[in-house]
Design an enzyme around this catalytic site. Structure first.
Site, PDB file in Angstrom:
ATOM      1  N   LYS A  23       0.807  -1.207   0.118  1.00 22.27           N
ATOM      2  CA  LYS A  23      -0.047   0.006   0.034  1.00 22.27           C
ATOM      3  C   LYS A  23       0.844   1.258   0.006  1.00 22.27           C
ATOM      4  CE  LYS A  23      -3.792  -0.527   2.555  1.00 22.27           C
ATOM      5  NZ  LYS A  23      -4.397  -0.781   3.824  1.00 22.27           N
ATOM      6  N   ARG A  93      -3.154   3.151   8.535  1.00 22.89           N
ATOM      7  CA  ARG A  93      -3.547   2.012   7.598  1.00 22.89           C
ATOM      8  C   ARG A  93      -2.276   0.969   7.607  1.00 22.89           C
ATOM      9  NH1 ARG A  93      -4.717   4.764   1.933  1.00 22.89           N
ATOM     10  NH2 ARG A  93      -6.225   2.847   1.897  1.00 22.89           N
ATOM     11  N   GLY A 102      -8.463  -7.295   4.732  1.00 20.39           N
ATOM     12  CA  GLY A 102      -9.172  -7.669   5.596  1.00 20.39           C
ATOM     13  C   GLY A 102      -8.531  -8.146   6.782  1.00 20.39           C
ATOM     14  N   MET A 104      -5.598  -7.057   8.629  1.00 18.32           N
ATOM     15  CA  MET A 104      -5.194  -6.434   9.554  1.00 18.32           C
ATOM     16  C   MET A 104      -6.104  -4.894   9.448  1.00 18.32           C
ATOM     17  SD  MET A 104      -1.016  -6.781   9.092  1.00 18.32           S
ATOM     18  CE  MET A 104      -1.432  -6.569   7.287  1.00 18.32           C
ATOM     19  N   ARG A 340      -3.759  -1.116  -6.443  1.00 19.81           N
ATOM     20  CA  ARG A 340      -3.300  -2.354  -6.330  1.00 19.81           C
ATOM     21  C   ARG A 340      -3.309  -3.293  -7.247  1.00 19.81           C
ATOM     22  NH1 ARG A 340      -5.828  -4.163  -0.955  1.00 19.81           N
ATOM     23  NH2 ARG A 340      -8.027  -4.789  -1.779  1.00 19.81           N
ATOM     24  N   HIS A 458      -6.968 -41.665   3.517  1.00 14.49           N
ATOM     25  CA  HIS A 458      -7.480 -42.357   2.176  1.00 14.49           C
ATOM     26  C   HIS A 458      -8.518 -41.525   1.656  1.00 14.49           C
ATOM     27  CE1 HIS A 458     -10.340 -44.994   0.393  1.00 14.49           C
ATOM     28  NE2 HIS A 458      -9.068 -45.752  -0.001  1.00 14.49           N
ATOM     29  N   ARG A 564       0.097 -46.966  -7.755  1.00 13.64           N
ATOM     30  CA  ARG A 564       0.076 -47.790  -6.657  1.00 13.64           C
ATOM     31  C   ARG A 564      -0.650 -49.040  -6.798  1.00 13.64           C
ATOM     32  NH1 ARG A 564      -1.297 -42.452  -4.892  1.00 13.64           N
ATOM     33  NH2 ARG A 564       0.034 -41.565  -3.232  1.00 13.64           N
ATOM     34  N   ARG A 620       4.688 -49.086  -9.003  1.00 16.04           N
ATOM     35  CA  ARG A 620       5.432 -49.107  -7.409  1.00 16.04           C
ATOM     36  C   ARG A 620       4.929 -50.497  -6.892  1.00 16.04           C
ATOM     37  NH1 ARG A 620       4.255 -45.623  -2.445  1.00 16.04           N
ATOM     38  NH2 ARG A 620       2.266 -46.765  -2.457  1.00 16.04           N
ATOM     39  N   GLU A 749      13.151 -42.584   0.031  1.00 16.51           N
ATOM     40  CA  GLU A 749      11.976 -42.164   0.576  1.00 16.51           C
ATOM     41  C   GLU A 749      12.302 -42.346   2.216  1.00 16.51           C
ATOM     42  OE1 GLU A 749       8.178 -44.031   0.183  1.00 16.51           O
ATOM     43  OE2 GLU A 749       9.277 -45.883  -0.440  1.00 16.51           O
ATOM     44  N   SER A 768      12.791 -41.990  -7.676  1.00 17.72           N
ATOM     45  CA  SER A 768      11.543 -41.196  -7.435  1.00 17.72           C
ATOM     46  C   SER A 768      11.406 -40.736  -6.174  1.00 17.72           C
ATOM     47  CB  SER A 768      10.320 -41.914  -8.159  1.00 17.72           C
ATOM     48  OG  SER A 768       9.074 -41.300  -7.720  1.00 17.72           O
ATOM     49  N   GLY A 770       9.910 -40.064  -2.982  1.00 17.90           N
ATOM     50  CA  GLY A 770       8.901 -40.289  -2.121  1.00 17.90           C
ATOM     51  C   GLY A 770       8.733 -39.461  -0.887  1.00 17.90           C
ATOM     52  N   THR A 771       8.297 -38.031  -1.331  1.00 24.01           N
ATOM     53  CA  THR A 771       8.719 -37.111  -0.358  1.00 24.01           C
ATOM     54  C   THR A 771       7.623 -36.972   0.827  1.00 24.01           C
ATOM     55  OG1 THR A 771       7.562 -35.512  -1.570  1.00 24.01           O
ATOM     56  CG2 THR A 771       9.813 -35.440  -1.627  1.00 24.01           C
ATOM     57  N   ASN A 772       6.349 -37.831   0.842  1.00 29.62           N
ATOM     58  CA  ASN A 772       5.544 -37.921   2.103  1.00 29.62           C
ATOM     59  C   ASN A 772       6.473 -38.769   3.034  1.00 29.62           C
ATOM     60  OD1 ASN A 772       3.690 -36.929   0.522  1.00 29.62           O
ATOM     61  ND2 ASN A 772       2.681 -38.749   0.235  1.00 29.62           N
ATOM     62  N   ASP A 773       6.862 -40.090   2.773  1.00 28.15           N
ATOM     63  CA  ASP A 773       7.784 -40.806   3.652  1.00 28.15           C
ATOM     64  C   ASP A 773       9.035 -40.222   3.934  1.00 28.15           C
ATOM     65  OD1 ASP A 773       6.435 -43.249   4.856  1.00 28.15           O
ATOM     66  OD2 ASP A 773       6.358 -43.874   2.685  1.00 28.15           O
ATOM     67  N   CYS A 835       7.211 -37.990  -6.661  1.00 26.39           N
ATOM     68  CA  CYS A 835       6.009 -38.559  -6.544  1.00 26.39           C
ATOM     69  C   CYS A 835       4.955 -38.269  -5.313  1.00 26.39           C
ATOM     70  CB  CYS A 835       5.882 -39.948  -6.897  1.00 26.39           C
ATOM     71  SG  CYS A 835       6.621 -41.028  -5.807  1.00 26.39           S
ATOM     72  N   TYR A 855      11.061 -34.900 -13.851  1.00 22.82           N
ATOM     73  CA  TYR A 855       9.561 -34.636 -13.741  1.00 22.82           C
ATOM     74  C   TYR A 855       9.015 -34.716 -12.579  1.00 22.82           C
ATOM     75  CZ  TYR A 855       9.177 -39.744 -12.633  1.00 22.82           C
ATOM     76  OH  TYR A 855       9.298 -40.771 -11.928  1.00 22.82           O
TER      77      TYR A 855
HETATM   78  P1  ADP Z   1      -7.841  -2.004   3.579  1.00 19.11           P
HETATM   79  O1  ADP Z   1      -6.385  -2.271   3.370  1.00 19.11           O
HETATM   80  O2  ADP Z   1      -8.541  -2.819   4.472  1.00 19.11           O
HETATM   81  O3  ADP Z   1      -8.551  -1.794   2.310  1.00 19.11           O
HETATM   82  P2  ADP Z   1      -7.339   0.697   4.019  1.00 19.11           P
HETATM   83  O4  ADP Z   1      -6.301   1.158   4.584  1.00 19.11           O
HETATM   84  O5  ADP Z   1      -7.258   0.655   2.520  1.00 19.11           O
HETATM   85  O6  ADP Z   1      -7.904  -0.774   4.282  1.00 19.11           O
HETATM   86  O7  ADP Z   1      -8.706   1.614   4.379  1.00 19.11           O
HETATM   87  C1  ADP Z   1     -10.181   1.253   4.458  1.00 19.11           C
HETATM   88  C2  ADP Z   1     -10.964   2.282   4.062  1.00 19.11           C
HETATM   89  O8  ADP Z   1     -10.741   3.675   4.449  1.00 19.11           O
HETATM   90  C3  ADP Z   1     -10.852   2.414   2.503  1.00 19.11           C
HETATM   91  O9  ADP Z   1     -11.969   2.425   1.738  1.00 19.11           O
HETATM   92  C4  ADP Z   1     -10.029   3.828   2.198  1.00 19.11           C
HETATM   93  O10 ADP Z   1     -10.189   4.196   0.845  1.00 19.11           O
HETATM   94  C5  ADP Z   1     -10.329   4.506   3.556  1.00 19.11           C
HETATM   95  N1  ADP Z   1      -9.151   5.341   3.988  1.00 19.11           N
HETATM   96  C6  ADP Z   1      -7.849   5.218   4.271  1.00 19.11           C
HETATM   97  N2  ADP Z   1      -7.564   6.133   4.402  1.00 19.11           N
HETATM   98  C7  ADP Z   1      -8.136   7.196   4.059  1.00 19.11           C
HETATM   99  C8  ADP Z   1      -8.109   8.722   4.241  1.00 19.11           C
HETATM  100  N3  ADP Z   1      -6.825   9.542   4.436  1.00 19.11           N
HETATM  101  N4  ADP Z   1      -9.041   9.646   3.983  1.00 19.11           N
HETATM  102  C9  ADP Z   1     -10.379   8.807   3.524  1.00 19.11           C
HETATM  103  N5  ADP Z   1     -10.414   7.644   3.636  1.00 19.11           N
HETATM  104  C10 ADP Z   1      -9.519   6.724   3.955  1.00 19.11           C
HETATM  105 MG    MG Z   2       6.216 -44.431   0.832  1.00 14.04          MG
HETATM  106 MG    MG Z   3      -7.916  -0.689   0.887  1.00 16.07          MG
END
Ligand code: ADP
Ligand code: MG
Ligand code: MG
Length: 878
Positions: A23, A93, A102, A104, A340, A458, A564, A620, A749, A768, A770-773, A835, A855
């Site tokens: 961001k 932010r 969503g 953090m 982004r 299984h 198998r 095998r 393996e 081959s 056998g990375t599970n074992d 495998c 492979y």
């Molecule tokens: P997320 O990564 O969860 O989208 P953001 O940091 O982008 O969280 O922010 C959440 C919301 O707040 C977004 O809709 C963003 O546009 C709004 N927002 C963030 N900073 C500002 C700001 N400086 N002024 C107005 N709106 C903001």
């Molecule tokens: Mg095995």
């Molecule tokens: Mg955002």
């Protein structure tokens, strides 16, 4: 000079994601491009790492830099933090290197307190402005309390609902300035009750606490789970962006929205998005009011719309990828708040990649790099109707064992699944766990749900092979299979009730959610063609029946890397012959039972060679411990003893004598063939005769069977079994008069085999892995038991992901690499493959490319994923 931890947006650029987070880097890049962005600063990911290293405190030096950059931001924006006459308010932010939507938190309107609010209102007599100030203030208290003080947002929503009820209004927008002011008072009172102190009024304290909270949120449970699912290392840390607020909730000439440069669901090239007038930040996603489509903005504010379209195009051209943008309009002035590379569905990812190549925007190589291999899964399996899914709430969850979506009626036995399916019913087979006896029922079911068993149980392995949706290991289910019901989440589900499973997330729903069929478009073929042209690794499949083989070939498999053979001993009468072989008192009796098995096995191999149409197959030899083929319960023992013509007592003794304390390290693999060479003789006969027959019918296939001896740890052991194979095979070939080449190789393996790979390569024509074992034996814990403690290992960051899902490159991977080097040194043209389950995991595939395997082999539905991952690895290493 002190280390720099804080950067103005104008000091950074889009390439600085590691330091500034995604961001922050993109905000800096937009500033560099001259776009309208409120200019603030970014506290780097290094500061986050320091925060944790220092024992969760912000160091004096970092603190000082934050203050310094806050002062610069005040100057740039001509406003002062905490000044009632002309206050600067900011958003705080989070922003990691990889976007974690969503996961953090964000705080808006930070810097408000009673004085600042009063000062703002004094400067603007419009009553609507007063409402705006208190609306912003109450939002701030809500977000700050949630993010910093862990007071759930929901409890504030309840206070709002209370007030709305008192005022007899439905929408937030109907609340007046006085109501908003009242909310602020109630929020603060609630805060004081809960926290025992006043809501912090000092803006600088608010800021510092918010920065810390964002750092802390890097370690919250949902972020940890997200990182594990997306292979994002804990060590990366998150950056914090501090940005002056712009106010979409100021008036009806203001608003906020989100838009994509192309449709993220279909990939169609058209601006796609939504906005809300007179709203702030998350109102659009939160669904407080129904937003308008972005096209409507052309009517509402034509100039702003034109400017936005221009910026959107510019950003897509600049990043050469579909952009996901956040914007806010304040008094008809547009501000960009985020851009982004947009998340998209698998279908959209393909369409956008292919379209952008056609538009001349990106190269085929860039297109290949754009699509996440894992995403292809969604194109190959049915998915839930997204609207219906959004409206449904899960009743429980298990492991996401085999992807896709399924909806059907509950049945409890394989026989019922088959019978109901024959009548045209869609069914979900619910079992404590599945066994090879259940195969036909599993095949008939839309989805499979088990109470026990992990990702390699299984049920999980077989379902993935079939491409059937499966959720395994849902321990919360209480089964009453005999009474034909189960309970989950406090509800009872009877035979015939509808449930739905999401094998991609592990969620279980107690209702019917409609699904949409998988569709492979022309984009897929074209795109995969580009990938195939560039990859070096071959991609084979793990399959042990002609149906899976044909499916895998359709998905582009270039052969079978693991067939198998034990799965062939379960169906129908075969299991009886197998059991006779196991209880045989001497070699003669054993040979007689093996002679019964031979025609079955030979006809299976014949069908497989035919389905492969000349592609190679690695077979095998018998691998699991023999007790897996015997009944364990007394009543079954009695019944089967009668069938086999021995007493129940005798069979019971046999079962007990085969009991092992540690079956994973017991009498299995090549050890069976050392004890009973006649088993290897029979299996060799079946393979060679099948190859001779199919080659005779189709000389153009030119089959060269690959016979693989499992679980070797010692050269002499391999030599012993190989001698049996060679003697048997050569006699058959000589007798046939035909010319047939064949290869004998081994699985690597057991760690000792990797260490002695140069020795073993003297006799093995191929390895081959056998990375599970190999993973089990290297770590010293079994994949079936790891579930008991892996969560504790994730919580403590001892492990960041499951070594059975993603190859442990630093440990197990070193053994593989060493074995490759030693094997090649002893036999330069040795053939090398993998495998284990890892053969279909993109990051593991990249590792296989890097160490020079020939492979990878994976379950049929993972073949396209492996093809794409192999192409990405080849391109990345150019
Ligand atoms: P997320 O990564 O969860 O989208 P953001 O940091 O982008 O969280 O922010 C959440 C919301 O707040 C977004 O809709 C963003 O546009 C709004 N927002 C963030 N900073 C500002 C700001 N400086 N002024 C107005 N709106 C903001
Ligand atoms: Mg095995
Ligand atoms: Mg955002």
């Amino acid at each position: 000079m002190a280390h720099k931890y804080v950067y103005l947006f104008s000091e950074g650029d889009g390439s600085m994601k590691e330091l500034l987070g995604g961001k922050g880097a993109n905000l800096a890049e937009m500033v560099r491009l001259g776009l309208p962005v409120p200019q603030g600063f970014t506290v780097s990911t290094e500061a986050c790492t320091r925060y944790y290293d220092d024992g969760k405190v912000i160091g004096e030096d970092i603190h000082a830099q934050i203050e310094e950059y806050l002062a610069k931001t005040e100057e740039i924006n001509g406003k002062t933090f905490g000044d009632p006459a002309n206050p600067l308010l900011v958003s705080v932010r989070s922003g990691a290197r990889a976007s974690m939507p969503g996961m953090m938190d964000t705080i808006l309107n930070l810097g408000l307190n009673d004085d600042v609010a009063a000062g703002m209102i004094a400067g603007n007599p419009d009553p609507a402005f007063e409402r705006f100030v208190y609306d912003s203030y109450r939002r701030f208290i809500q977000m700050f309390s949630d993010v910093v003080m862990e007071l759930s947002k929901k409890r504030f929503e309840e206070i709002i609902d209370e007030l709305k009820e008192q005022k007899q209004v439905k929408d937030d927008i109907e609340l007046t300035a006085a109501d908003m002011k009242e909310l602020v008072a109630r929020f603060k009172a609630f805060y004081k009750r809960e926290k025992g102190g006043d809501f912090p009024a000092d803006p600088k304290e608010q800021l510092l606490e918010a920065v810390k909270a964002v750092f802390r949120s890097w370690d919250n449970p949902r972020a940890n789970v997200y990182r594990r699912m997306n292979e994002i290392p804990y060590s990366w840390g998150t950056a914090v962006n501090v940005q002056p607020m712009v106010y979409g909730n100021l008036n009806n000439d203001s608003g906020t929205g989100v838009a994509f440069t192309r449709d993220p669901a279909t990939g169609e090239k058209a601006l796609f998005g939504e906005y809300l007038i007179n709203a702030q930040g998350e109102d659009v996603v939160a669904g407080v009011r129904t937003p308008s489509e972005i096209a409507q903005l052309a009517q509402d504010m034509p100039e702003v719309y034109a400017q936005f379209v221009e910026i959107a195009n510019k950003l897509e051209q600049h990043y050469k990828d579909m952009q996901d943008m956040e914007f806010t309009i304040e008094n008809k002035k547009l501000y960009m708040l985020q851009t982004r590379n947009g998340k998209r569905t698998a279908a959209a990812a393909l369409r956008i990649a292919v379209d952008q190549v056609d538009e001349g925007m990106i190269t085929e190589e860039q297109a290949i790099a754009r699509v996440e291999p894992q995403q292809l899964d969604a194109l190959l399996h049915p998915q839930f109707d997204s609207k219906a899914l959004a409206a449904a709430a899960p009743i429980g969850s298990g492991l996401a064992a085999s992807p896709g979506a399924a909806c059907g009626r509950v049945v409890f036995t394989a026989a019922d699944a088959k019978e109901w399916a024959l009548k045209g019913e869609k069914v979900i087979l619910v079992r404590l766990e599945t066994s090879p006896d259940d195969i036909e029922g599993m095949e008939a079911a839309e989805g499979i749900l088990t109470v026990r068993g992990g990702m390699t149980s299984h049920a999980a392995v077989v379902a993935r092979g079939m491409g059937t949706c499966c959720v395994s290991g849902c321990g919360d289910i209480v089964m009453h299979a005999a009474e034909k019901y189960f309970t989950l989440g406090g509800n009872k589900y009877n035979e015939g009730d509808y449930i739905s499973l999401n094998g991609t997330t592990g969620n279980i729903y107690g209702e019917a959610i409609p699904t949409v069929e998988a569709t492979i478009s022309g984009d897929f073929e074209r795109f995969m063609g580009w990938a195939d042209a560039r990859r070096v690794l071959k991609v084979r499949t793990n399959a042990d029946n002609p149906r899976d083989t044909a499916q895998a070939v359709k998905f582009g498999a270039e052969g079978i890397g693991l067939c198998r053979t034990e799965h062939m001993f379960f169906e129908g009468d075969r299991i009886k012959s197998m059991r006779k072989m196991i209880v045989a008192k001497d070699e003669t009796a054993r040979r007689a039972a093996l002679a019964e098995l031979l025609p079955y096995q030979q006809s299976d191999f014949t069908a497989m060679f035919e389905a492969l149409e000349g592609r190679p197959m690695t077979v095998r030899f018998l691998d699991p411990p023999l007790h897996e083929f015997l009944p364990q319960k007394d009543d079954e023992i009695a019944e089967i003893a009668a069938e086999l013509g021995v007493t129940a007592e005798e069979l019971k003794n046999k079962v007990e004598s085969l009991h092992e304390f540690n079956p994973m390290m017991g009498h299995r693999g090549c050890r069976l063939a050392v004890s009973y060479p006649e088993i290897a003789e029979m299996q060799t006969t079946a393979v060679i005769n099948a190859a001779l027959a199919v080659n005779a019918a189709h000389p153009e296939y030119n089959i060269v069977p690959e016979i693989m001896i499992p679980l070797i740890c010692e050269l002499k052991e391999l030599k012993f079994v190989k001698d049996v194979v060679v003697k048997t095979a050569d006699a058959l070939i000589a007798a046939s008069g035909a010319d047939l080449k064949y290869m004998v190789g081994t699985m690597i393996e057991i760690p000792r085999a990797a260490l002695l790979a140069d020795e073993i390569a003297k006799e093995a024509e191929f390895f081959s892995f056998g990375t599970n074992d190999l993973t089990q034996m290297t770590f010293g814990f079994s994949r079936d038991d790891a579930g008991a403690f892996l969560d504790a290992y994730y919580d403590t960051k001892i492990f960041e992901n499951d070594p059975f899902a993603r190859l442990d490159q630093s440990g197990v991977g070193q053994l593989v690499k060493m074995a490759v080097e030693r094997g090649k040194a002893a036999r330069p043209n040795i053939k090398l493959g993998i495998c284990g389950e890892h053969g279909g995991d993109p990051s593991s595939v990249k590792f296989c490319h890097a160490i020079g395997l020939n492979y990878v082999s994976c379950s049929p539905f993972r073949v396209p994923i492996a093809r794409l991952a192999a192409a990405q690895a080849a391109i990345a290493s150019l």
